[in-house]
Design an enzyme around this catalytic site. Structure first.
Site, PDB file in Angstrom:
ATOM      1  N   SER A  66       0.803  -1.221   0.000  1.00  0.00           N
ATOM      2  CA  SER A  66       0.000   0.000   0.000  1.00  0.00           C
ATOM      3  C   SER A  66       0.840   1.279   0.000  1.00  0.00           C
ATOM      4  O   SER A  66       1.634   1.497  -0.891  1.00  0.00           O
ATOM      5  CB  SER A  66      -0.931  -0.056   1.210  1.00  0.00           C
ATOM      6  OG  SER A  66      -1.810   1.009   1.211  1.00  0.00           O
ATOM      7  N   ASP A 283      -1.543   1.372  -3.676  1.00  0.00           N
ATOM      8  CA  ASP A 283      -2.296   0.270  -4.277  1.00  0.00           C
ATOM      9  C   ASP A 283      -3.720   0.703  -4.643  1.00  0.00           C
ATOM     10  O   ASP A 283      -4.579  -0.128  -4.950  1.00  0.00           O
ATOM     11  CB  ASP A 283      -2.320  -0.975  -3.370  1.00  0.00           C
ATOM     12  CG  ASP A 283      -3.011  -0.743  -2.046  1.00  0.00           C
ATOM     13  OD1 ASP A 283      -3.124   0.424  -1.634  1.00  0.00           O
ATOM     14  OD2 ASP A 283      -3.450  -1.720  -1.422  1.00  0.00           O
ATOM     15  N   ASP A 285      -6.338   1.937  -3.071  1.00  0.00           N
ATOM     16  CA  ASP A 285      -7.586   1.697  -2.341  1.00  0.00           C
ATOM     17  C   ASP A 285      -7.939   2.874  -1.430  1.00  0.00           C
ATOM     18  O   ASP A 285      -8.879   2.808  -0.644  1.00  0.00           O
ATOM     19  CB  ASP A 285      -7.560   0.363  -1.567  1.00  0.00           C
ATOM     20  CG  ASP A 285      -6.513   0.316  -0.475  1.00  0.00           C
ATOM     21  OD1 ASP A 285      -5.699   1.255  -0.363  1.00  0.00           O
ATOM     22  OD2 ASP A 285      -6.504  -0.689   0.273  1.00  0.00           O
ATOM     23  N   ALA A 377     -11.013   8.419   7.842  1.00  0.00           N
ATOM     24  CA  ALA A 377     -10.575   9.779   7.526  1.00  0.00           C
ATOM     25  C   ALA A 377      -9.433   9.752   6.505  1.00  0.00           C
ATOM     26  O   ALA A 377      -9.299  10.650   5.673  1.00  0.00           O
ATOM     27  CB  ALA A 377     -10.143  10.491   8.798  1.00  0.00           C
ATOM     28  N   ARG A 510      -3.862   4.792  20.606  1.00  0.00           N
ATOM     29  CA  ARG A 510      -4.035   3.376  20.264  1.00  0.00           C
ATOM     30  C   ARG A 510      -2.736   2.810  19.684  1.00  0.00           C
ATOM     31  O   ARG A 510      -1.952   3.542  19.059  1.00  0.00           O
ATOM     32  CB  ARG A 510      -5.192   3.162  19.273  1.00  0.00           C
ATOM     33  CG  ARG A 510      -5.061   3.922  17.981  1.00  0.00           C
ATOM     34  CD  ARG A 510      -6.142   3.558  16.983  1.00  0.00           C
ATOM     35  NE  ARG A 510      -5.858   2.341  16.263  1.00  0.00           N
ATOM     36  CZ  ARG A 510      -5.029   2.248  15.214  1.00  0.00           C
ATOM     37  NH1 ARG A 510      -4.400   3.320  14.761  1.00  0.00           N
ATOM     38  NH2 ARG A 510      -4.835   1.097  14.616  1.00  0.00           N
ATOM     39  N   PRO A 511      -2.509   1.523  19.908  1.00  0.00           N
ATOM     40  CA  PRO A 511      -1.317   0.937  19.297  1.00  0.00           C
ATOM     41  C   PRO A 511      -1.559   0.773  17.801  1.00  0.00           C
ATOM     42  O   PRO A 511      -2.655   0.380  17.398  1.00  0.00           O
ATOM     43  CB  PRO A 511      -1.221  -0.434  19.974  1.00  0.00           C
ATOM     44  CG  PRO A 511      -2.618  -0.777  20.388  1.00  0.00           C
ATOM     45  CD  PRO A 511      -3.316   0.524  20.657  1.00  0.00           C
ATOM     46  N   ARG A 519      -0.154   5.495  18.367  1.00  0.00           N
ATOM     47  CA  ARG A 519      -0.583   6.728  17.706  1.00  0.00           C
ATOM     48  C   ARG A 519      -1.385   7.585  18.679  1.00  0.00           C
ATOM     49  O   ARG A 519      -2.136   7.058  19.513  1.00  0.00           O
ATOM     50  CB  ARG A 519      -1.432   6.412  16.494  1.00  0.00           C
ATOM     51  CG  ARG A 519      -0.674   5.657  15.437  1.00  0.00           C
ATOM     52  CD  ARG A 519      -1.318   5.768  14.067  1.00  0.00           C
ATOM     53  NE  ARG A 519      -0.792   4.760  13.154  1.00  0.00           N
ATOM     54  CZ  ARG A 519       0.399   4.833  12.556  1.00  0.00           C
ATOM     55  NH1 ARG A 519       1.196   5.867  12.750  1.00  0.00           N
ATOM     56  NH2 ARG A 519       0.807   3.862  11.752  1.00  0.00           N
TER      57      ARG A 519
HETATM   58  C1  16G Z   1      -4.319  -0.405   7.371  1.00  0.00           C
HETATM   59  C2  16G Z   1      -5.799  -0.538   7.167  1.00  0.00           C
HETATM   60  C3  16G Z   1      -6.478   0.800   7.283  1.00  0.00           C
HETATM   61  C4  16G Z   1      -6.128   1.445   8.605  1.00  0.00           C
HETATM   62  C5  16G Z   1      -4.652   1.467   8.822  1.00  0.00           C
HETATM   63  C6  16G Z   1      -4.341   1.855  10.244  1.00  0.00           C
HETATM   64  C7  16G Z   1      -6.915  -2.090   5.681  1.00  0.00           C
HETATM   65  C8  16G Z   1      -7.052  -2.557   4.277  1.00  0.00           C
HETATM   66  N1  16G Z   1      -6.068  -1.090   5.859  1.00  0.00           N
HETATM   67  O1  16G Z   1      -3.740   0.367   6.370  1.00  0.00           O
HETATM   68  O2  16G Z   1      -7.841   0.595   7.201  1.00  0.00           O
HETATM   69  O3  16G Z   1      -6.614   2.753   8.655  1.00  0.00           O
HETATM   70  O4  16G Z   1      -4.107   0.175   8.631  1.00  0.00           O
HETATM   71  O5  16G Z   1      -2.978   1.800  10.453  1.00  0.00           O
HETATM   72  O6  16G Z   1      -7.548  -2.578   6.598  1.00  0.00           O
HETATM   73  P1  16G Z   1      -2.386   1.855  11.908  1.00  0.00           P
HETATM   74  O7  16G Z   1      -2.984   0.716  12.688  1.00  0.00           O
HETATM   75  O8  16G Z   1      -0.935   1.763  11.711  1.00  0.00           O
HETATM   76  O9  16G Z   1      -2.786   3.177  12.493  1.00  0.00           O
HETATM   77 MG    MG Z   2      -3.800   1.109   0.341  1.00  0.00          MG
END
Ligand code: 16G
Ligand code: MG
Length: 565
Positions: A66, A283, A285, A377, A510-511, A519
C-alpha cells in the site's frame, strides 16, 4: 486426503523461514520485502485450505504494501465475495508464517484441517495480483509454490490495484449466477465503472480538469486505462506522479497518506487557486481530494468529507425517488473529525456507528444498513447497498413521459436511474480509489458543485496526529472503538483529565496495527490547542509508559497533579 508432508518439505526447502516473528495484522502481513519469501509461501498454503473450506471458490491474494515505502511489501487474502480474510483465520496465518520447520508447518496445517473440518480432496482455486513493487514478482513465485504444494490451482493476474483484485475475485465466484458481479477481467472492470459513471453524468456539463497524484504506483497506469473508457466530455483527467518505472519513487513525497498526514500537497504539483486535485495511495484503495482556496491555501477533502458528500447525496436521491424504508447510515472510526460526526448526526440526521480502525471492522458495520457509507478519515472507504436496497431501486417504477408526468416525474426518474447506476459504480467489495473518484465526480457534476462548495458543508476541527515509539506497544489496549484505553492502568484517567481542559477537546491513544508505535490523535478548538493537547498526551505516554529513543523537544511534561511543568 492427508497432507503430503514430503511435498511440503520439498517446497519449504526453497522458502526457508528466517529468524523473524511475523503477525497477520490489520492489513495482512506487511514488512520489509526481503524477509517475506517464506511468509508468502505459507500464505499460499493457507489460501488453498481457505478455498477448500469454501467448496473450491476462488480466494484472492494481493501482494502489496500500500502506502509503505518501496522496499516494503506484504500480502493479504481476500474472501470469495471480495471481503478481507475472516478474522478467525488470521491466527492460522500467523502460526503458519512462524513455523520453523517443515514438520511444524505440516502439523499446523493438519490442525487447521481438523479444526475447520476441511475436505482436502476438494479443488482449490487461488488468484493473485500485485502492485508495482519490484519485489512482487518473486513473491508471486513463493505464493505459487505454496498453493501447488497443497495441490491447488493458481491464476496469476499480474499487475493491478488492490480493489481490482477484490473485484475480480467476486466476479469469478459469482459468474453465471443471479448475483453475478461483473465480467471477470480488467476490461470488465473498466467497462462497469465507466458505463455507470456515464449513465449518471450524461447530458450534464462537466467540471474542470481533475489532476490526480498517482503516488508513482499502480493506480497511475490503471487510471490512464480507465480514462480511455470515459468520454472526454464527461471527465477530463490528468495523472501526475505516474513514474512507475522508477521503483524508488513509489509513495515518495506523494500519495494519499503523505497528503493526509502532512496536510500538504505532494511533489509534482504547481498548485494554483481553483485547481481540483486528488491523491491515490500505492495500491489505489485510498483517495483524498484537495485544492487551493482563493488565497492559495491548501485545503484537504478527506475521507470524512467524501462520506458526508455521499451520504447526503444518496439520502436525497432516495427521498426524491420516493423509495420507502431505506436506512442510510454512516460508519466512522475515532479518527473521524468531530465536526463531520456532528454534521452527519445533527444536520443530515443520519445515524453514525463507530468501529475500531481497519477496513474489515467498518465494512461489517456498514452491512447493517441498507445504504452503509463507510470511510476512514485517511480516504479508505466505500458505500454498501443491501440486497433490499438494490431490489428497491430496481423495482421502483420509473415515471413514463406522459403529459403530466413529464414535469412531475423527471427528477424522480433521474433519481431512480442515478441510484441504480451508483450500485454499479461503487465497488461493493472494498474501498476503491478509482471507483470513489468517479462517485465523487458524479455527485459534483450532478449537483454542479465546486470543491469549495463541497468543503463548505462543515469546517473541520483542528487536529493533530502524532506517534510515539515505546518499548512495547502491546501494553496499550484500546477499547470502545479505539476511543479509550483499558491499559496501561491509570493512563486513560490522565488523558481524560487533560482533554477536559480544552474547548472541543478530544484525544485518544491506540497501538498501531501496521507500525511499531502508538498513535496519538488530538482535536481542539484551535490548531495551537490541538497541537498542545497532542504534545501533552505524547509526553504522558513517553514519560510514564515506556517511551524509547530521543525524547522529541515538542513533547510537554505534566506533573503528578496533571499540571504542565
Ligand atoms: C491499514 C488498514 C487501514 C487502517 C490502517 C491503520 C486495511 C485494508 N487497511 O492500512 O484501514 O486505517 O491500517 O494503520 O484494513 P495503523 O494501525 O498503523 O494506524
Ligand atoms: Mg492502500
Amino acid at each position: 486426503m492427508p497432507i503430503d508432508v514430503r511435498l511440503i518439505k520439498e517446497a519449504f526447502a526453497k522458502h526457508p523461514k528466517l529468524d523473524v516473528k511475523y503477525t497477520y495484522g490489520t492489513a495482512g502481513f506487511r514488512t520489509k520485502a526481503n524477509v517475506l519469501d517464506s511468509v508468502i509461501f505459507t500464505v499460499g498454503l493457507l489460501a488453498v485450505l481457505r478455498s477448500q473450506k469454501h467448496d473450491g471458490k476462488y480466494i484472492g491474494a494481493m501482494i502489496t504494501a500500500s502506502h509503505n515505502p518501496a522496499e516494503d511489501n506484504g500480502v493479504k487474502l481476500v474472501e470469495p465475495r471480495g471481503e478481507m480474510l475472516a478474522q478467525s483465520w488470521e491466527g492460522y496465518a500467523t502460526e503458519l508464517a512462524n513455523a520453523a520447520t517443515a514438520e511444524e508447518l505440516a502439523r499446523i496445517l493438519e490442525d487447521v484441517v481438523a479444526k475447520e473440518g476441511i475436505d482436502t480432496s476438494k479443488n482449490a482455486n487461488v488468484i493473485v495480483g500485485r502492485d508495482t513493487r519490484p519485489s512482487g514478482e518473486a513473491l508471486v513465485v513463493a505464493l505459487t509454490d505454496g498453493v501447488k504444494a497443497l495441490g491447488g490451482n493458481i491464476e496469476d493476474y499480474g499487475l493491478m490495484t488492490t480493489p481490482q483484485l477484490h473485484y475480480l475475485n467476486r466476479c469469478l465466484n459469482t459468474r453465471g449466477q443471479p448475483d453475478a458481479y461483473g465480467e471477470p477481467s480488467e476490461e470488465g472492470y473498466y467497462k462497469k465503472l465507466s458505463d455507470a459513471f456515464t449513465r449518471i453524468v450524461i447530458g450534464k456539463s462537466n467540471q474542470s480538469i481533475l489532476y490526480i497524484d498517482g503516488a508513482n504506483g499502480i493506480g497511475a497506469p490503471t487510471l490512464q486505462k480507465l480514462a480511455k473508457y470515459i468520454p472526454k466530455e464527461s471527465l477530463s483527467l490528468e495523472v501526475v506522479n505516474d513514474n512507475v518505472g522508477d521503483p524508488k519513487k513509489l509513495n515518495l513525497q506523494a500519495g494519499a497518506d503523505y497528503v493526509k498526514v502532512g496536510q500538504k500537497k505532494p511533489e509534482g504539483f504547481d498548485l494554483k487557486p481553483g485547481m481540483r486535485c486528488a491523491s491515490l495511495d500505492g495500491d489505489a484503495d485510498r483517495i483524498v481530494f484537495w485544492y487551493a482556496d482563493k488565497s492559495g491555501t491548501f485545503k484537504l477533502l478527506d475521507g470524512d468529507k467524501i462520506a458526508t458528500l455521499a451520504a447526503e447525496f444518496i439520502m436525497r436521491l432516495v427521498r426524491s425517488a420516493e423509495i420507502p424504508d431505506i436506512r442510510v447510515g454512516v460508519v466512522q472510526t475515532a479518527y473521524a473529525n468531530g465536526a463531520s460526526t456532528a454534521y452527519v448526526k445533527n444536520t443530515l440526521n443520519i445515524p453514525v456507528t463507530f468501529t475500531p480502525t481497519g477496513v474489515k471492522h467498518l465494512h461489517h458495520a456498514a452491512e447493517e444498513f441498507d445504504v452503509g457509507v463507510y470511510f476512514e478519515a485517511n480516504g479508505h472507504g466505500t458505500v454498501l447497498f443491501s440486497d433490499k436496497a438494490i431490489k428497491a431501486f430496481h423495482s421502483a417504477k420509473i415515471p413514463t413521459p406522459g403529459m403530466d408526468l413529464a414535469l412531475k416525474g423527471a427528477p424522480e426518474k433521474k433519481a431512480i436511474e442515478t441510484l441504480r447506476a451508483l450500485t454499479d459504480l461503487i465497488n461493493q467489495t472494498v474501498g476503491d480509489a478509482l471507483s470513489d473518484m468517479l462517485m465523487v465526480e458524479a455527485i459534483l457534476v450532478s449537483e454542479n458543485q465546486s470543491f469549495e462548495e463541497w468543503d463548505k458543508a462543515y469546517t473541520d476541527l483542528p487536529s493533530r496526529l502524532e506517534k510515539v515509539k515505546v518499548s512495547n506497544r502491546h501494553d496499550f489496549v484500546a477499547i470502545k472503538a479505539d476511543t479509550e484505553l483499558s491499559k496501561p492502568d491509570g493512563l486513560q484517567a490522565k488523558i481524560s483529565q487533560q482533554v477536559a481542559k480544552f474547548k472541543h477537546g478530544r484525544s485518544f491513544v491506540r497501538p498501531s496495527g501496521t507500525e511499531d508505535v502508538v498513535r496519538i490523535y488530538a482535536e481542539a478548538d484551535t490548531q495551537e490547542n490541538a497541537d498542545l493537547l497532542a504534545n501533552i498526551i505524547c509526553g504522558l505516554v513517553y514519560d510514564y509508559h515506556g517511551g524509547v529513543g530521543e525524547r522529541p523537544a515538542a513533547f510537554r511534561k505534566v506533573n503528578a497533579e496533571g499540571n504542565l511543568v
